[in-house]
Scaffold this motif. Structure first.
Motif, PDB file in Angstrom:
ATOM      1  N   PRO A   1      -7.924   1.013  -2.833  1.00 59.46           N
ATOM      2  CA  PRO A   1      -8.366  -0.366  -3.096  1.00 59.46           C
ATOM      3  C   PRO A   1      -7.844  -0.891  -4.426  1.00 59.46           C
ATOM      4  N   GLU A   2      -7.747   0.002  -5.427  1.00 57.26           N
ATOM      5  CA  GLU A   2      -7.260  -0.415  -6.740  1.00 57.26           C
ATOM      6  C   GLU A   2      -5.790  -0.824  -6.671  1.00 57.26           C
ATOM      7  N   ALA A   3      -4.993  -0.075  -5.893  1.00 56.23           N
ATOM      8  CA  ALA A   3      -3.577  -0.402  -5.759  1.00 56.23           C
ATOM      9  C   ALA A   3      -3.393  -1.732  -5.038  1.00 56.23           C
ATOM     10  N   ILE A   4      -4.205  -1.979  -4.032  1.00 56.22           N
ATOM     11  CA  ILE A   4      -4.141  -3.253  -3.312  1.00 56.22           C
ATOM     12  C   ILE A   4      -4.540  -4.402  -4.234  1.00 56.22           C
ATOM     13  N   ALA A   5      -5.552  -4.187  -5.062  1.00 57.96           N
ATOM     14  CA  ALA A   5      -5.990  -5.223  -6.010  1.00 57.96           C
ATOM     15  C   ALA A   5      -4.881  -5.535  -7.009  1.00 57.96           C
TER      16      ALA A   5
ATOM     17  N   VAL B   1       4.394   0.451   4.430  1.00 57.46           N
ATOM     18  CA  VAL B   1       3.882   1.509   3.558  1.00 57.46           C
ATOM     19  C   VAL B   1       3.941   2.877   4.224  1.00 57.46           C
ATOM     20  N   GLY B   2       4.552   2.950   5.405  1.00 53.26           N
ATOM     21  CA  GLY B   2       4.686   4.234   6.076  1.00 53.26           C
ATOM     22  C   GLY B   2       3.341   4.853   6.387  1.00 53.26           C
ATOM     23  N   GLU B   3       3.206   6.147   6.086  1.00 54.66           N
ATOM     24  CA  GLU B   3       1.953   6.856   6.358  1.00 54.66           C
ATOM     25  C   GLU B   3       0.995   6.830   5.171  1.00 54.66           C
ATOM     26  N   GLU B   4       1.379   6.127   4.124  1.00 54.97           N
ATOM     27  CA  GLU B   4       0.526   6.092   2.942  1.00 54.97           C
ATOM     28  C   GLU B   4      -0.739   5.283   3.201  1.00 54.97           C
ATOM     29  N   ARG B   5      -1.772   5.593   2.423  1.00 52.25           N
ATOM     30  CA  ARG B   5      -3.017   4.841   2.490  1.00 52.25           C
ATOM     31  C   ARG B   5      -3.340   4.343   1.086  1.00 52.25           C
TER      32      ARG B   5
END
Length: 215
Positions: A204-208, A197-201
């Motif tokens: 929680p919604e995207a991970i879900a 994912v590089g430098e992105e963070r």
């Protein structure tokens, strides 16, 4: 990949070389088990403490109940050597990868029954070994390995980790997870999927959402 090279560019030869290599791994585990058994056998031996009984009356380490792992590196590269295609480039190549790991899984079960020990396959988190083996092959088997290794130069050469698709394969993360997951029913000592994912963070919604999309 090394097993494929020794197998002379055909699947039957590769399977024979894998069987031979797995026999060597088992022999190494047997010798290691015997040595550890000696080292925990009594007072004065270096590992005596972990051979003693814990509060529940059982030893801290029970060698007959341990899992003895057989790791994988470079299955994608072995297939490329045989077919000149990687997992993401050909459905046939991907199916060959599944066939190779399935063969190893069945072989593990047979070896476990023969030696009355628990052997299992593991997706080895072995980036350092993948690099070391690739660099060694470029020295000793340059002509065969040069088209296979990743990295573009001797300084950054490496093989693909475990049963993964190539790190630079142009597939989505969801597709990568789904395709690598098909190997996981045969990997009993740890399965790994890398998410770049590089430098992105990610939120929680995207991970879900990712978890839901890959169920």
């Amino acid at each position: 990949y090394r097993a494929a090279r020794k197998g002379h560019r055909n699947l039957a030869g590769l399977m024979d070389e894998i069987d031979h290599t797995m026999d060597l791994v088992v022999q190494a585990h047997l010798e290691k088990k015997a040595k550890i058994a000696e080292m925990i056998s009594g007072p004065g031996y270096p590992l005596h403490q972990i051979g003693r009984n814990a509060c529940d009356g059982r030893p801290y380490v029970e060698l007959d109940k341990c899992t003895y792992i057989i790791g994988l590196i470079g299955v994608n590269d072995a297939v490329k050597f045989l077919m000149n295609k990687e997992f993401h480039e050909s459905e046939e190549a991907y199916e060959m990868g599944l066939k190779i790991v399935s063969h190893m899984y069945v072989r593990c079960k047979k070896l476990a029954a023969k030696h009355k020990m628990k052997f299992s396959l593991e997706e080895s988190p072995a980036e350092s070994a993948a690099r070391r083996l690739a660099k060694a092959d470029l020295v000793y088997f340059k002509e065969e390995s040069a088209p296979i290794v990743k990295g573009g130069s001797n300084d950054v050469a490496y093989y693909t980790n475990s049963v993964h698709l190539s790190a630079d394969a142009p597939v989505s993360l969801v597709e990568r997870i789904r395709r690598q997951a098909k190997f996981h029913s045969m990997i009993e000592s740890g399965a790994i999927t890398h998410a770049f994912v590089g430098e992105e963070r990610p939120s929680p919604e995207a991970i879900a959402r990712l978890v839901k999309d890959t169920l």
